[in-house]
Design a protein around this motif. Structure first.
Motif, PDB file in Angstrom:
ATOM      1  N   GLN A   1      35.154  43.742  16.833  1.00 22.08           N
ATOM      2  CA  GLN A   1      35.001  44.645  15.697  1.00 22.08           C
ATOM      3  C   GLN A   1      36.154  45.661  15.667  1.00 22.08           C
ATOM      4  O   GLN A   1      36.934  45.745  16.609  1.00 22.08           O
ATOM      5  CB  GLN A   1      33.648  45.318  15.700  1.00 22.08           C
ATOM      6  N   TYR A   2      36.224  46.384  14.566  1.00 22.68           N
ATOM      7  CA  TYR A   2      37.423  47.171  14.291  1.00 22.68           C
ATOM      8  C   TYR A   2      37.788  48.098  15.453  1.00 22.68           C
ATOM      9  O   TYR A   2      38.937  48.191  15.861  1.00 22.68           O
ATOM     10  CB  TYR A   2      37.234  47.985  13.004  1.00 22.68           C
ATOM     11  N   ARG A   3      36.803  48.808  15.961  1.00 22.27           N
ATOM     12  CA  ARG A   3      37.074  49.684  17.121  1.00 22.27           C
ATOM     13  C   ARG A   3      36.583  49.020  18.405  1.00 22.27           C
ATOM     14  O   ARG A   3      36.092  49.693  19.325  1.00 22.27           O
ATOM     15  CB  ARG A   3      36.405  51.051  16.919  1.00 22.27           C
TER      16      ARG A   3
ATOM     17  N   LEU B   1      36.889  40.885  11.837  1.00 18.66           N
ATOM     18  CA  LEU B   1      35.566  40.538  11.300  1.00 18.66           C
ATOM     19  C   LEU B   1      35.440  40.830   9.808  1.00 18.66           C
ATOM     20  O   LEU B   1      34.328  40.932   9.288  1.00 18.66           O
ATOM     21  CB  LEU B   1      34.470  41.308  12.056  1.00 18.66           C
ATOM     22  N   SER B   2      36.567  40.960   9.115  1.00 21.50           N
ATOM     23  CA  SER B   2      36.479  41.217   7.673  1.00 21.50           C
ATOM     24  C   SER B   2      35.847  40.019   6.984  1.00 21.50           C
ATOM     25  O   SER B   2      35.757  38.925   7.552  1.00 21.50           O
ATOM     26  CB  SER B   2      37.869  41.474   7.103  1.00 21.50           C
TER      27      SER B   2
ATOM     28  N   ALA C   1      22.753  41.102  10.172  1.00 24.36           N
ATOM     29  CA  ALA C   1      22.549  42.465  10.654  1.00 24.36           C
ATOM     30  C   ALA C   1      21.067  42.761  10.531  1.00 24.36           C
ATOM     31  O   ALA C   1      20.494  42.555   9.471  1.00 24.36           O
ATOM     32  CB  ALA C   1      23.358  43.456   9.825  1.00 24.36           C
TER      33      ALA C   1
ATOM     34  N   THR D   1      18.601  40.795   8.089  1.00 24.31           N
ATOM     35  CA  THR D   1      19.193  40.121   6.933  1.00 24.31           C
ATOM     36  C   THR D   1      19.871  38.816   7.361  1.00 24.31           C
ATOM     37  O   THR D   1      20.286  38.654   8.506  1.00 24.31           O
ATOM     38  CB  THR D   1      20.250  41.010   6.236  1.00 24.31           C
TER      39      THR D   1
ATOM     40  N   ASP E   1      29.123  44.871   6.645  1.00 19.93           N
ATOM     41  CA  ASP E   1      28.569  43.581   7.086  1.00 19.93           C
ATOM     42  C   ASP E   1      27.075  43.510   6.829  1.00 19.93           C
ATOM     43  O   ASP E   1      26.497  42.426   6.819  1.00 19.93           O
ATOM     44  CB  ASP E   1      28.855  43.353   8.580  1.00 19.93           C
ATOM     45  N   HIS E   2      26.448  44.671   6.616  1.00 26.86           N
ATOM     46  CA  HIS E   2      25.023  44.708   6.300  1.00 26.86           C
ATOM     47  C   HIS E   2      24.898  44.579   4.782  1.00 26.86           C
ATOM     48  O   HIS E   2      24.886  45.572   4.068  1.00 26.86           O
ATOM     49  CB  HIS E   2      24.435  46.032   6.795  1.00 26.86           C
ATOM     50  N   THR E   3      24.797  43.361   4.306  1.00 25.80           N
ATOM     51  CA  THR E   3      24.848  43.125   2.858  1.00 25.80           C
ATOM     52  C   THR E   3      23.696  43.801   2.123  1.00 25.80           C
ATOM     53  O   THR E   3      23.800  44.083   0.933  1.00 25.80           O
ATOM     54  CB  THR E   3      24.850  41.625   2.551  1.00 25.80           C
ATOM     55  N   ASP E   4      22.618  44.061   2.835  1.00 25.31           N
ATOM     56  CA  ASP E   4      21.494  44.778   2.240  1.00 25.31           C
ATOM     57  C   ASP E   4      21.938  46.176   1.795  1.00 25.31           C
ATOM     58  O   ASP E   4      21.515  46.672   0.745  1.00 25.31           O
ATOM     59  CB  ASP E   4      20.424  44.904   3.331  1.00 25.31           C
TER      60      ASP E   4
ATOM     61  N   GLU F   1      37.585  53.971   7.972  1.00 26.25           N
ATOM     62  CA  GLU F   1      38.465  52.888   8.420  1.00 26.25           C
ATOM     63  C   GLU F   1      37.650  51.807   9.159  1.00 26.25           C
ATOM     64  O   GLU F   1      36.797  52.135   9.989  1.00 26.25           O
ATOM     65  CB  GLU F   1      39.504  53.479   9.378  1.00 26.25           C
ATOM     66  N   GLY F   2      37.930  50.568   8.834  1.00 20.63           N
ATOM     67  CA  GLY F   2      37.261  49.469   9.535  1.00 20.63           C
ATOM     68  C   GLY F   2      35.874  49.156   9.019  1.00 20.63           C
ATOM     69  O   GLY F   2      35.133  48.386   9.643  1.00 20.63           O
TER      70      GLY F   2
ATOM     71  N   ASP G   1      34.927  47.287   6.747  1.00 16.79           N
ATOM     72  CA  ASP G   1      34.761  45.869   6.389  1.00 16.79           C
ATOM     73  C   ASP G   1      34.901  44.950   7.609  1.00 16.79           C
ATOM     74  O   ASP G   1      34.812  43.742   7.480  1.00 16.79           O
ATOM     75  CB  ASP G   1      35.810  45.492   5.333  1.00 16.79           C
ATOM     76  N   SER G   2      35.133  45.496   8.763  1.00 14.11           N
ATOM     77  CA  SER G   2      35.321  44.603   9.910  1.00 14.11           C
ATOM     78  C   SER G   2      34.652  45.153  11.159  1.00 14.11           C
ATOM     79  O   SER G   2      35.171  45.046  12.262  1.00 14.11           O
ATOM     80  CB  SER G   2      36.820  44.378  10.165  1.00 14.11           C
ATOM     81  N   SER G   3      33.494  45.750  10.943  1.00 17.08           N
ATOM     82  CA  SER G   3      32.725  46.270  12.069  1.00 17.08           C
ATOM     83  C   SER G   3      31.340  45.650  12.054  1.00 17.08           C
ATOM     84  O   SER G   3      30.944  45.052  11.069  1.00 17.08           O
ATOM     85  CB  SER G   3      32.601  47.796  11.979  1.00 17.08           C
ATOM     86  N   LYS G   4      30.656  45.798  13.138  1.00 19.51           N
ATOM     87  CA  LYS G   4      29.288  45.293  13.207  1.00 19.51           C
ATOM     88  C   LYS G   4      28.330  46.477  13.104  1.00 19.51           C
ATOM     89  O   LYS G   4      28.475  47.466  13.841  1.00 19.51           O
ATOM     90  CB  LYS G   4      29.050  44.562  14.541  1.00 19.51           C
ATOM     91  N   TRP G   5      27.361  46.343  12.186  1.00 20.72           N
ATOM     92  CA  TRP G   5      26.345  47.381  12.092  1.00 20.72           C
ATOM     93  C   TRP G   5      25.752  47.640  13.471  1.00 20.72           C
ATOM     94  O   TRP G   5      25.530  46.678  14.191  1.00 20.72           O
ATOM     95  CB  TRP G   5      25.232  46.896  11.144  1.00 20.72           C
TER      96      TRP G   5
ATOM     97  N   ALA H   1      28.011  50.290  13.683  1.00 18.56           N
ATOM     98  CA  ALA H   1      29.218  50.993  14.139  1.00 18.56           C
ATOM     99  C   ALA H   1      29.592  52.149  13.196  1.00 18.56           C
ATOM    100  O   ALA H   1      29.853  53.269  13.642  1.00 18.56           O
ATOM    101  CB  ALA H   1      30.374  50.008  14.256  1.00 18.56           C
TER     102      ALA H   1
ATOM    103  N   GLU I   1      29.423  56.268  13.486  1.00 23.17           N
ATOM    104  CA  GLU I   1      30.551  57.187  13.238  1.00 23.17           C
ATOM    105  C   GLU I   1      30.114  58.322  12.320  1.00 23.17           C
ATOM    106  O   GLU I   1      30.483  59.479  12.509  1.00 23.17           O
ATOM    107  CB  GLU I   1      31.730  56.415  12.620  1.00 23.17           C
TER     108      GLU I   1
END
Lengths: 319, 435
Positions: free
Chosen positions: A150-152, A170-171, A257, A260, B202-205, B259-260, B262-266, B268, B272
């Motif tokens: 993931q990003y960080r 992960l985009s 997630a 979902t 990433d959490h489309t809900d 930032e990020g 779109d590329s993190s996992k819920w 995250a 922040e």
């Protein structure tokens, strides 16, 4: 000696004398009865848990059914819709990508490692280390995969140490590629172990002779390793084909997630079936439609397995 | 030999009988003692903060009535288990979930008992009925098409913009009331070098909830669902829809998101936000409860309603309700109703509100400071079902068409025209295949 073999041997031995044959009959009958008694539970169980549900699914695929209200006859309409459903077609393509691309990488890497570590010291440790992801829970590994990329995450942190800007692993555009890569990571250990088991059976003298003849590493692989481990590799290829069709837990946990479903971009055939039945917060309960997709995939992969068996068939080589 | 065969067969038969005997006992563990036991399958898992409080209520209920509550903490998939049991009759007397799932799974399949009688029941120890306590505000979400109550709401989750009052003190003086004000606020925060918006894309809900809320603001409650049910898909191509979609195209272009995202996992990005690295988070009423474990020390949970498009426009609050339902095949519905009349008394509801930071339907209960804003927002505005009920009415469309499109929109992969065209095309195709 199996029951059948003992039966056959007994019959041959008794053949000359009619009296002896008559005496043997009760014993044969008794053996047959025992045979049936032992085999029957397995056959019944197999019919109940595998053949029965498969036949039931084929039947359900001809209906529209939510599992509660009476099913409505649809004939082949579910199948017609599937071929025009972009979500199903994408899931089908994704499944084939996992099968072909994932399979190619797994076998190339597997053979490479297998050939490379064949003569290494500590190869048992390496084999165990590579096998480890396969015995760990795919759910846990999918979380690790997410944390890494993931990003960080850890990978971007390490890249940052090298002065490289963080990458969006992960985009939405990359998520399927990362899912396939993760699947390879999880599965490679098993196939490497299977291939290694096959390569271990090759007598070292073949390699020694090849080396004396001046064969390069690639030639040793091409003319010794590959042909002599072909049977094992073809079994592994069929196992991978079946695994690619059934792949579910890693993709589900990696892409989703909380409760979902993962985004449709990473759905494969299993996730499609789940998405049409129990998946997501308000499940769709489209059992007929989902069954039709499962039947189609079963047919497709059945054909693939048969083709693979034919393509990979070779005359057995005595070692 | 015959004797040994017979012995083998007898052993197999005995084993079979043993197996049959095992499977004949009720899997829910009920003793079948009728009115002395209430079987409750909960959406909670055993490690959740509500569990000790509810367990204490069960004990008090048993001491008061003699009815034992046989509870199973099934987790969020509880209704799937209830539905699976509907064909065999192995169902609980009481279950709970959110209104979308209770409607989509139980009510729409005729599996939810009409609770109109329950609404007339007097709350334990109080001179008021449950119906009077709850009021009619939530009726659009708790009544089915036949006008019968399929659920009794318990807690509510209004979707609002959350912020830390200590981190963005300027907002406590007045939140934006229209989209122009919202844009101005985001622009100012961005200019200060901050990350104005937090979103785990990433959490489309969550993506869909935010976009759906803006669309409902633009077209009005109920109109998004109408648009989704339009088989031609043309309902998407209106100036109001475009205005709502444009909002998210603009936010992505301006780089308002953390930032990020779109590329993190819920969770995250949510984490922040809780640690003051982003300012605004659009999420449900569970946010304080969920994030307080890792929130910054100065966290003061504050919230404001999603602004109207223009001053004076629609401000109805998107709300998800959690509540109870009684399956039609429940064996002891009377005990279930009796328990709910006991649970809705002031004391247990106060404990739940205070100790789990849950906003209940009882607006006469004092709420902790962290929930005061959302209490006020709900009390001062009309409500409607979050996502305009799209997931409850057309769940498959929501999962395969709407959610993916909204994710692409908030992550900046679509222009307004592309989003509208995608919704038109995919929706038309969806209804051609599934209409």
């Amino acid at each position: 000696m199996s029951v059948l073999e003992s039966e056959r041997v007994g019959t041959d031995a008794d053949a000359p004398g009619r009296t002896a044959r008559t005496e043997a009959r009760p014993r044969q009958r008794s053996q047959r009865n025992w045979f049936v008694l032992f085999v029957l539970p397995a056959v019944v169980l197999y019919a109940l848990v595998l053949i029965g549900p498969t036949v039931f699914s084929i039947g359900v695929s001809l209906f529209q059914w939510n599992g509660l209200t009476p099913p409505e006859w649809r004939g082949l309409r579910n199948y017609e819709i599937l071929f025009r459903d972009p979500v199903f077609l994408r899931s089908l393509v994704n499944t084939l990508v996992i099968l072909l691309v994932g399979g190619a990488v797994i076998f190339i890497v597997g053979f490479f490692f297998a050939a490379f570590i064949r003569t290494m010291r500590g190869r048992n440790f390496i084999r165990s280390a590579l096998f480890f992801p396969f015995i760990a829970s795919p759910i846990a590994l999918s979380i690790v995969w997410g944390v890494l990329f993931q990003y960080r995450g850890i990978v971007n942190t390490l890249l940052g140490e090298l002065g490289i800007e963080p990458l969006e692993w992960l985009s939405s555009e990359n998520i399927f590629k990362m899912a396939v890569t993760g699947t390879i990571w999880v599965s490679a250990g098993l196939y490497l172990t299977i291939l290694l088991a096959g390569i271990d059976q090759i007598p070292p003298m073949y390699y020694e002779v090849a080396e004396l003849e001046g064969a390069s590493a690639f030639q040793r692989f091409r003319y010794v390793t590959l042909p002599l481990s072909w049977d094992v590799a073809s079994v592994a290829a069929i196992l991978w084909t079946i695994e690619a069709l059934k792949l579910f837990d890693f993709l589900f946990a990696f892409g989703g997630a909380t409760t979902t479903m993962p985004p449709v971009e990473i759905w494969n055939s299993s996730l499609f079936v789940y998405g049409q039945t129990f998946g997501d917060q308000v499940p769709a309960y489209r059992f007929g439609y989902a069954s039709a997709s499962a039947v189609l995939m079963l047919l497709l992969f059945g054909v693939i397995v048969v083709l693979l068996r034919r393509i990979l068939r070779r005359e057995p080589i005595e070692l | 030999m015959k004797r040994s065969m017979a012995r083998g067969t007898a052993t197999a038969a005995a084993l079979s009988l043993l197996l049959v005997g095992c499977s004949a006992s009720p899997p829910d563990g009920s003793s079948g003692s009728g009115s002395e036991e209430l079987v409750y399958w909960s959406m909670l898992t055993v490690d959740e903060p509500e569990v000790p409080i509810l367990t204490a209520v069960f004990d008090e209920f048993e001491a008061e009535t003699g009815i034992t509550v046989n509870v199973q903490w099934q987790g969020r998939d509880v209704l799937q288990k209830v539905m699976a049991g509907m064909t065999t009759g192995n169902v609980p007397d009481l279950t709970d979930q959110d209104n979308n799932r209770l409607q989509g799974l139980l009510a729409n399949n005729g599996a939810a008992r009409d609770l109109s009688g329950l609404y007339e029941r007097t709350v334990q120890g109080e001179d008021v009925t449950i119906g009077e306590l709850v009021g009619d505000k939530y009726d659009p979400l708790t009544k089915g098409e036949d006008g019968a109550y399929f659920m009794l709401p318990f807690t509510l989750q209004p979707y609002v913009w959350w912020y830390n009052g200590a981190n963005v003190p300027s907002l406590t003086d007045g939140a934006p009331s229209d989209w122009a004000g919202m844009d101005a606020l985001l622009g100012e925060l961005k200019a200060e070098g901050r990350a104005p918006l937090a979103l785990d894309a990433d959490h489309t809900d969550y993506d869909r909830a935010m976009v759906a809320t803006a669309i409902v603001r633009a077209v009005g409650p109920g109109k998004l669902l109408e648009a989704v049910e339009d088989p031609t898909g043309d309902a998407w191509d209106t100036p109001e829809m475009r205005e709502a979609v444009e909002l998210f195209v603009d936010w992505a272009e301006q780089g308002f998101y953390a930032e990020g995202y779109d590329s993190s996992k819920w969770p995250a990005i949510q984490t922040e936000w809780a640690q003051n690295k982003a300012d605004l988070l659009f999420l449900g009423g569970w946010t304080p409860n969920e994030t307080r474990g890792y929130a910054a020390d100065d966290m003061a949970y504050r919230a404001f309603n999603f602004p109207a498009v223009e001053e004076g426009g629609d401000t109805a609050v998107p709300v998800a309700l959690n509540g109870f339902a009684i399956p039609t095949k429940a064996k002891n519905p009377e005990a279930a109703e009796q328990f709910l009349a006991f649970l809705y008394a002031k004391d247990p509801m106060s404990r739940l509100t205070t100790e789990t930071l849950s906003l209940t339907v009882r607006s006469d209960i004092e709420v902790p400071a962290d929930l005061q804003d959302i209490r006020d927002i709900v009390d001062q505005n009309a409500i409607y079902g979050v996502n305009d009920q799209v997931p409850a009415v057309v769940p498959n469309f929501d999962t395969t068409v709407f959610q993916p499109a909204t994710q692409a929109l908030v992550t900046g992969r679509l222009t307004t025209d592309e989003f509208i065209e995608r919704m038109k095309t995919e929706q038309k195709q969806y209804w051609e295949l599934n209409g």
